[in-house]
Scaffold this motif. Structure first.
Motif, PDB file in Angstrom:
ATOM      1  N   CYS A 340       0.840  -1.207   0.000  1.00 33.12           N
ATOM      2  CA  CYS A 340       0.000   0.000   0.000  1.00 33.12           C
ATOM      3  C   CYS A 340       0.871   1.250   0.000  1.00 33.12           C
ATOM      4  N   GLU A 341       0.326   2.319  -0.574  1.00 30.16           N
ATOM      5  CA  GLU A 341       1.095   3.558  -0.745  1.00 30.16           C
ATOM      6  C   GLU A 341       0.527   4.739   0.042  1.00 30.16           C
ATOM      7  N   LEU A 342      -0.645   4.549   0.606  1.00 26.31           N
ATOM      8  CA  LEU A 342      -1.324   5.609   1.347  1.00 26.31           C
ATOM      9  C   LEU A 342      -2.066   4.961   2.503  1.00 26.31           C
ATOM     10  N   PHE A 343      -1.857   5.475   3.708  1.00 26.92           N
ATOM     11  CA  PHE A 343      -2.491   4.924   4.908  1.00 26.92           C
ATOM     12  C   PHE A 343      -3.461   5.959   5.453  1.00 26.92           C
ATOM     13  N   VAL A 344      -4.742   5.575   5.604  1.00 25.11           N
ATOM     14  CA  VAL A 344      -5.784   6.508   6.004  1.00 25.11           C
ATOM     15  C   VAL A 344      -6.396   6.067   7.326  1.00 25.11           C
ATOM     16  N   VAL A 345      -6.343   6.954   8.319  1.00 24.30           N
ATOM     17  CA  VAL A 345      -7.026   6.728   9.588  1.00 24.30           C
ATOM     18  C   VAL A 345      -8.451   7.239   9.448  1.00 24.30           C
ATOM     19  N   ASP A 346      -9.404   6.384   9.689  1.00 26.15           N
ATOM     20  CA  ASP A 346     -10.807   6.760   9.515  1.00 26.15           C
ATOM     21  C   ASP A 346     -11.365   7.298  10.836  1.00 26.15           C
ATOM     22  N   ASP A 347     -12.660   7.241  11.007  1.00 21.74           N
ATOM     23  CA  ASP A 347     -13.383   7.831  12.138  1.00 21.74           C
ATOM     24  C   ASP A 347     -12.835   7.331  13.481  1.00 21.74           C
ATOM     25  N   GLY A 348     -12.901   8.219  14.510  1.00 20.08           N
ATOM     26  CA  GLY A 348     -12.575   7.813  15.863  1.00 20.08           C
ATOM     27  C   GLY A 348     -11.310   8.411  16.447  1.00 20.08           C
ATOM     28  N   TRP A 349     -10.602   9.278  15.696  1.00 21.08           N
ATOM     29  CA  TRP A 349      -9.298   9.785  16.143  1.00 21.08           C
ATOM     30  C   TRP A 349      -9.393  11.081  16.946  1.00 21.08           C
ATOM     31  N   PHE A 350     -10.585  11.656  17.108  1.00 22.30           N
ATOM     32  CA  PHE A 350     -10.725  13.022  17.618  1.00 22.30           C
ATOM     33  C   PHE A 350     -11.684  13.069  18.811  1.00 22.30           C
ATOM     34  N   GLY A 351     -11.645  14.217  19.526  1.00 24.44           N
ATOM     35  CA  GLY A 351     -12.595  14.487  20.585  1.00 24.44           C
ATOM     36  C   GLY A 351     -12.684  13.358  21.596  1.00 24.44           C
ATOM     37  N   LYS A 352     -13.930  12.996  21.974  1.00 26.42           N
ATOM     38  CA  LYS A 352     -14.202  11.834  22.850  1.00 26.42           C
ATOM     39  C   LYS A 352     -14.859  10.730  22.024  1.00 26.42           C
ATOM     40  N   ARG A 353     -14.462  10.621  20.795  1.00 30.66           N
ATOM     41  CA  ARG A 353     -15.156   9.801  19.798  1.00 30.66           C
ATOM     42  C   ARG A 353     -14.882   8.309  20.009  1.00 30.66           C
TER      43      ARG A 353
END
Length: 709
Positions: A340-353
């Protein structure tokens, strides 16, 4: 010259390289649609065109029944109007007079003409714009309405396009329909008397319909006349196809007049979105090639237009909301190992999520999950040879968020109506400058301080209760359009300020895909449905309207989360390699054998990627009436390489051979196929290959390469 006038300047001709579009300008500014088709040989041919007018009765317009190119509301014309206006004091149905036209100086790429219609007292003006992309065989249309010096003008309907087709035996209408996890299903139906409307009233383009249409008279994939159009708009839109009792077929489209209003103060203009129109005599394949070339050349944003779309990994289905620096690094190890050439962090990385009921709007890094912020993870990903990307949903807010507690007035709401939450979220008023300023500040904090190369911009619910406290009804009816303009403003800000960042548009999959958003983003998430078999019809339908380089396709886990179908890994890869390739499964649960196989397919995809992402698409399945296969062919523009995907898709009554005649090759050149056969392009297109169809989930990729003489 691609634009010229005839018949004492009463006939306007727009020519592209291969097509022509002809309008007659009648008394009082009535614009009649005369011709749209193959480019004619000489000006005398355009002079000879007959403008069809059917005299009838006192129940129809006194000038007769005809096909129009523009329909102002209020006269004895009863199809959908192109413009409907009224004044502040209640004056309706203005008398519009033709006030001349202006042709811009021609350049090598395009030329524009403006037709002016002026209200009889000189208070209001309409400019009808036609832009001719000569080499691309595309004509763009829109209108600009201006309040010159009158009282406030209320625009109740303002559509970008109106065309008419003369009476004929039969016309067909093609469009795309669907739902969430079932987008882009091609509908092909005969136009009968009455009106057929496709539209969105949801505030986004929608999963249910798409602002693209095609009209034909019995065309096939490779031959026959097809007229088509794409609206570049990402909010409420409509397209009406109407066959009247005299046989004329009228097509109009643009901003949906549902709950729409625009009030123009003196000196204020309003421009409608652009509708792109095209014609071909080469069937639906010719239509797609024409549209795809135009999109690649004129719609895709410049910074990433020529760049290959990288193989991405997205962490959503592996960790859902349970993201952390530790588990994302572990996934990055696995993703890098398979190529893979691009790694994407999806939902859940912010706030109190930790679930979907909290923290949308609070776009600060969750320090319990990422104690030192995102930079240690980003550096780790970069050391693994991958770019870093992140998921955002900036148009939305949870009630359980600091942003909502501080600014509850920022969301859409009615004065006496409880707000509707969907996915536990509300929608921010993107027409507000302070909302956009907040979002731009968030983007600056993220993109200005960290090495982020990719944003997945999501929108997981449609608009509702579109109102604003303390404003009148007319102002509130403008909020739908203001949301779209505000969205475009933020996207334009990203592209101008951070041109290195590639943006993927997403709305629960295919809920916001149109040429308006695609002028500002680089690719789209086609559907939340990642089942490899379901994706075949979704991706095929999408190919009629949109270039495959825009289209992201993922390989995910089996059994699939949506329908529990278990599909072999090879089949999942083949299905997902027909656009931009992504991996979305939990790699920790894949066996070593599966990861080794994945690495081989990703390496092979990188080899064929230039043909897939830049080449021409041929839907070979369309010529197979039993529809038990999905066969797609991609051919490089110069014809030197071709890739053919063959997938079983409903085998019945036992094994049997399938003949596959290829397309788009140089008939006199010799091609070597990856299964060991050398033959001319003529052989491959007239005899083709014989595929022994034997079992469920059988799939194969055949590569052809032109041999040097």
């Amino acid at each position: 010259m691609s634009i010229f006038q005839l018949k004492k300047e009463q006939r306007l001709v727009l020519e592209t390289k291969e097509t022509a579009y002809v309008i007659d300008i009648h008394k009082h500014g009535h614009l009649q649609h005369v011709y749209w088709g193959e480019k004619l040989s000489a000006k005398v041919d355009y002079e000879a065109l007959q403008s069809q007018v059917i005299p009838h009765s006192s129940f129809e317009a006194t000038r007769g029944v005809m096909g129009y190119d523009y329909i102002p509301w209020g006269e004895m014309v009863y199809t959908e109007p192109t413009l409907k206006t009224s004044s502040e004091s209640g004056e309706r149905g203005f008398k519009w007079e033709y006030a001349g036209l202006h042709i811009d100086a021609e350049d090598s790429e395009k030329q524009q003409v403006s037709l002016k219609l002026q209200e009889s007292l000189g208070r209001y003006q309409v400019e009808l714009k036609y832009e001719v992309f000569e080499q691309d065989d595309i004509i763009a249309r829109w209108q600009t309405i201006t309040n010159i010096n009158g009282e406030p003008l209320h625009i109740e309907a303002a559509r970008s396009m109106q065309v008419s087709f003369p009476p004929a035996q039969m016309y067909n209408f093609s469009h795309l329909a669907g739902k969430w996890v079932g987008e882009f299903q091609l509908i092909h139906e005969e136009v009968s008397e009455g009106r057929k409307t496709i539209d969105s009233r949801r505030g986004n383009t929608s999963h249910q319909a798409n602002p693209w249409f095609a009209i034909d008279q019995g065309a096939g994939e490779d031959s026959g006349e097809v007229w088509f159009g794409h609206l570049a708009y990402s909010g409420n839109w409509d397209i009406h196809v109407e066959k009247d009792s005299h046989g004329f077929v009228h097509v109009c489209g643009g901003i949906n007049d549902f709950d729409f209003m625009k009030v123009l103060q003196p000196g204020e203009p309003f421009q409608t979105p652009v509708f792109y129109l095209g014609y071909t005599s080469k069937g639906f394949t010719g239509m797609s090639h024409q549209a795809h070339r135009f999109q690649r050349k004129n719609i895709m944003p410049v910074p990433h237009r020529a760049a290959e779309r990288k193989v991405l990994y997205n962490s959503w289905e592996a960790t859902y909301f349970d993201v952390s620096e530790e588990n994302q690094k572990a996934l990055a190890d696995e993703a890098a190992a398979i190529g893979c050439e691009l790694f994407v962090v999806d939902d859940g990385w912010f706030g109190k999520r930790n679930s979907d009921d909290s923290s949308l709007g609070d776009w600060e890094v969750n320090h319990d999950k990422f104690p030192n912020g995102l930079d240690p993870l980003i550096s780790y990903v970069k050391e693994k040879g991958m770019d870093f990307g992140i998921w955002l949903e900036p148009e939305m807010v949870n009630e359980d968020s600091r942003l909502f507690q501080e600014h509850p007035d920022w969301v859409y709401h009615f004065a006496t109506h409880e707000q509707t939450t969907a996915r536990n979220q509300l929608v921010l008023q993107f027409g507000r400058e302070d909302v956009r300023a907040y979002v731009k500040k968030v983007l600056d904090q993220l993109l200005g301080s960290s090495d982020i190369s990719f944003i997945k911009w999501d929108m997981n619910r449609s608009l509702s209760e579109v109102g604003r406290m303390g404003t009148g009804v007319e102002e509130q009816k403008q909020l739908w359009h203001e949301h779209v303009e505000g969205l475009y403003d933020v996207f334009d800000y990203i592209k101008y300020t951070y041109p290195h960042v590639l943006v993927e548009t997403c709305s629960g999959g295919g809920g916001r895909i149109d040429l308006g958003v695609l002028q500002r983003t680089d690719q789209f998430w086609t559907s939340d449905n990642t089942d490899a078999r379901d994706r075949l019809s979704i991706q095929r339908g999408c190919s009629y309207a949109y270039h495959q380089k825009f289209m992201m396709c993922w390989v995910t886990d089996a059994p699939n989360w949506l329908n529990q179908r278990t599909v072999p890994l090879k089949y999942r890869f083949h299905s997902a390699m027909m656009g931009g390739l992504g991996i979305g499964g939990n790699l920790h649960e894949w066996t070593e054998a599966e990861k080794e196989e994945s690495a081989r397919w990703i390496t092979f995809y990188k080899h064929i990627r230039p043909v897939i992402q830049e080449g021409l698409t041929y839907r070979l399945t369309a010529s197979h009436p039993k529809k038990e296969t999905e066969i797609m062919q991609y051919v490089s523009e110069e014809g030197s390489r071709s890739v053919v995907f063959l997938l079983e898709n409903g085998l019945s009554f036992g094994p049997h051979p399938v003949q596959v005649k290829l397309k788009g090759l140089d008939e006199n050149a010799r091609y070597y196929s990856s299964d060991g056969i050398t033959a001319t392009g003529s052989f491959w297109m007239n005899h083709g290959l014989i595929w022994q169809l034997k079992e469920e989930y059988q799939c194969e990729i055949i590569e052809l390469s032109k041999l040097d003489e």
